[in-house]
Design a protein around this motif. Sequence first.
Motif, mmCIF file in Angstrom:
data_model
loop_
_atom_site.group_PDB
_atom_site.id
_atom_site.type_symbol
_atom_site.label_atom_id
_atom_site.label_comp_id
_atom_site.label_asym_id
_atom_site.label_seq_id
_atom_site.Cartn_x
_atom_site.Cartn_y
_atom_site.Cartn_z
ATOM 1 N N GLU A 16 17.703 19.314 -4.859
ATOM 2 C CA GLU A 16 18.656 19.672 -3.791
ATOM 3 C C GLU A 16 20.042 19.969 -4.338
ATOM 4 N N ARG A 40 7.550 21.631 -11.651
ATOM 5 C CA ARG A 40 7.629 20.790 -10.450
ATOM 6 C C ARG A 40 8.969 20.967 -9.746
ATOM 7 N N THR A 42 10.979 23.513 -9.864
ATOM 8 C CA THR A 42 11.060 24.852 -9.271
ATOM 9 C C THR A 42 10.328 24.887 -7.926
ATOM 10 N N ALA A 43 9.131 24.339 -7.921
ATOM 11 C CA ALA A 43 8.348 24.322 -6.673
ATOM 12 C C ALA A 43 9.057 23.505 -5.613
ATOM 13 N N GLU A 44 9.582 22.366 -6.027
ATOM 14 C CA GLU A 44 10.238 21.482 -5.070
ATOM 15 C C GLU A 44 11.486 22.140 -4.487
ATOM 16 N N ASN A 46 12.065 25.340 -4.210
ATOM 17 C CA ASN A 46 11.653 26.422 -3.308
ATOM 18 C C ASN A 46 11.248 25.880 -1.934
ATOM 19 N N ALA A 47 10.463 24.816 -1.944
ATOM 20 C CA ALA A 47 10.011 24.237 -0.670
ATOM 21 C C ALA A 47 11.201 23.717 0.125
ATOM 22 N N CYS A 48 12.109 23.063 -0.576
ATOM 23 C CA CYS A 48 13.292 22.487 0.073
ATOM 24 C C CYS A 48 14.139 23.586 0.717
ATOM 25 N N GLU A 49 14.387 24.655 -0.026
ATOM 26 C CA GLU A 49 15.209 25.746 0.506
ATOM 27 C C GLU A 49 14.522 26.421 1.692
ATOM 28 N N LEU A 50 13.218 26.551 1.576
ATOM 29 C CA LEU A 50 12.453 27.181 2.648
ATOM 30 C C LEU A 50 12.526 26.357 3.938
ATOM 31 N N LEU A 51 12.312 25.068 3.814
ATOM 32 C CA LEU A 51 12.351 24.193 4.992
ATOM 33 C C LEU A 51 13.736 24.212 5.634
ATOM 34 N N ARG A 52 14.756 24.188 4.808
ATOM 35 C CA ARG A 52 16.111 24.150 5.355
ATOM 36 C C ARG A 52 16.476 25.478 6.019
ATOM 37 N N LEU B 113 4.421 30.171 -8.863
ATOM 38 C CA LEU B 113 5.867 29.996 -8.773
ATOM 39 C C LEU B 113 6.578 31.339 -8.782
ATOM 40 N N PRO B 117 12.032 31.582 -2.203
ATOM 41 C CA PRO B 117 12.009 31.386 -0.750
ATOM 42 C C PRO B 117 12.305 32.651 0.033
ATOM 43 N N ASP B 149 14.513 17.201 4.998
ATOM 44 C CA ASP B 149 14.861 18.625 4.936
ATOM 45 C C ASP B 149 15.046 19.274 6.312
ATOM 46 N N ARG B 177 7.232 17.886 -1.059
ATOM 47 C CA ARG B 177 7.736 19.258 -1.199
ATOM 48 C C ARG B 177 6.847 20.073 -2.142
ATOM 49 N N ARG B 178 6.475 19.469 -3.249
ATOM 50 C CA ARG B 178 5.641 20.208 -4.218
ATOM 51 C C ARG B 178 4.297 20.561 -3.610
ATOM 52 N N TYR B 181 4.721 23.382 -1.147
ATOM 53 C CA TYR B 181 4.886 24.683 -1.796
ATOM 54 C C TYR B 181 3.555 25.179 -2.347
#
Lengths: 271, 199
Positions: A16, A40, A42-44, A46-52, B113, B117, B149, B177-178, B181
């Motif tokens: 974050e 890990r 990078t994936a995390e 991406n998921a965080c930015e997407l959710l937000r 990857l 986003p 989030d 989160r992982r 994704y």
Amino acid sequence: MPNCQEIERALAAYAEGASAAADRHQVEAHLQACPACRSRVTAERNACELLRARRTELRGCAPEALRRRCAAQRAAPALAPVPARRPWVPLSLAASLVFAAGLLVMFGLGGSVETYAAQLAVDHMKCFQFPPDGNADVTVMGEQWRAANGWPLRIAPSEKAEGLELIGSRRCGSTRGRVAHMLYRWRGQPLSVYVLNSRIKDSAENTPNTDATLAHDHADHADHAEAYEGVRKFGVEEIIWEHGGRTYTVVAQAPDPELRRVARYVRRLTH
Amino acid sequence: MVFRRRPPPPDGPAPDAAGNSDGFAQEALSYVDSLYGTALRLTRRPADAEDLVQETYLKAFRASGQFERGTNLKAWLFTILHNSFRNMRRHDVRNPVEVNSETVDGAVDVVALDQNPEQLLSRATLDADLQAALDALPDAFRQAVWLRDVEEFSYAEIARMIETPIGTVMSRISRGRRLLYEKLAGTRVGAGGRRRDVL
């Protein structure tokens, strides 16, 4: 240097961009040497930015009716010593709720008339603090109930001769929605009609108490007085009967004979 | 437990039956969308979610005297919501409590990857995919990720809310989160044959 397992807890904040400086340096040192953890993060991230980015869409909107019901609960009295402003609620409401919650834990939906009656008495007291809104058209309400719950429901309409005014219907919260609850005003007092889509003993999750279950043999004799079970719980009177594989209950603070008259009216209109 | 009613501020708005000031009630009610969205994720049934939110407000208004003014009202309401949910689950044999931490232990190797986003956001079906991927997460991970989030709570607030150590909360957020994704990336690959289901 911490290993992958030890660094994992720091990854959430790092992804974050919210790490403290010391943690950030430690994570970055690990990432330089660990391709797996780089993936890990990078994936995390991406998921965080997407959710937000999709926060508002994900959260959605509460239904308007729920919004109104929640607002109506402002009128609920505080848990501190409650002034006796509501004549139909016994002073021991809090104690009754605790007791009934205990029963709920012990028996689920209940293995006996006594347990079932206790749950309905509690729900009766709770629900009139925030009565349902919307129209009181019995046909519309019945259709809505069938659509939402998968079984048909006939609702007794308002009846001037009985002094009965239908306010609305809802799922009974105290039985986790397994019972239909119709709310009426009867001679200026709250009156509830409940319909369980099974017999009490059929819905019990534990071994039923056969001594206390209803006398089903009488249930098909519509006007037979013995078909109705009278139970008193937490200061309210309940008339319970079974018909067509369902359990019906009328609840109010009233003498038993007068409530039986309402029960007969409900029975005539719903069976 | 002792419930104390606080006197209303001398020049404040008139309190209602439970002593709630207009400000308290208005702010509390402004979180109904958040509470409902979270309740839906917890119960997965709209009718149960409505019951849960309604019960939360009933308890909140009745116990408003316990709320410490100046602290986070939203976090307080969410704590009530989660406590109520735990009670609901305890009473409901249809829903045994699940905490499936082992499920994702092996799910740390990410499939794809190569999309950021913004690229994922461009997909018309993203929201539906995102909802589906969230719903497919084990409960404990979905709950932690959602509270962080989507609802923006701090790690400490989440830990108090779900009665879980803060280190475990951070770990669940990270893994959740992982896993999320990975599910989205797997969905993107779709029928092309590269998809790897991890659950």
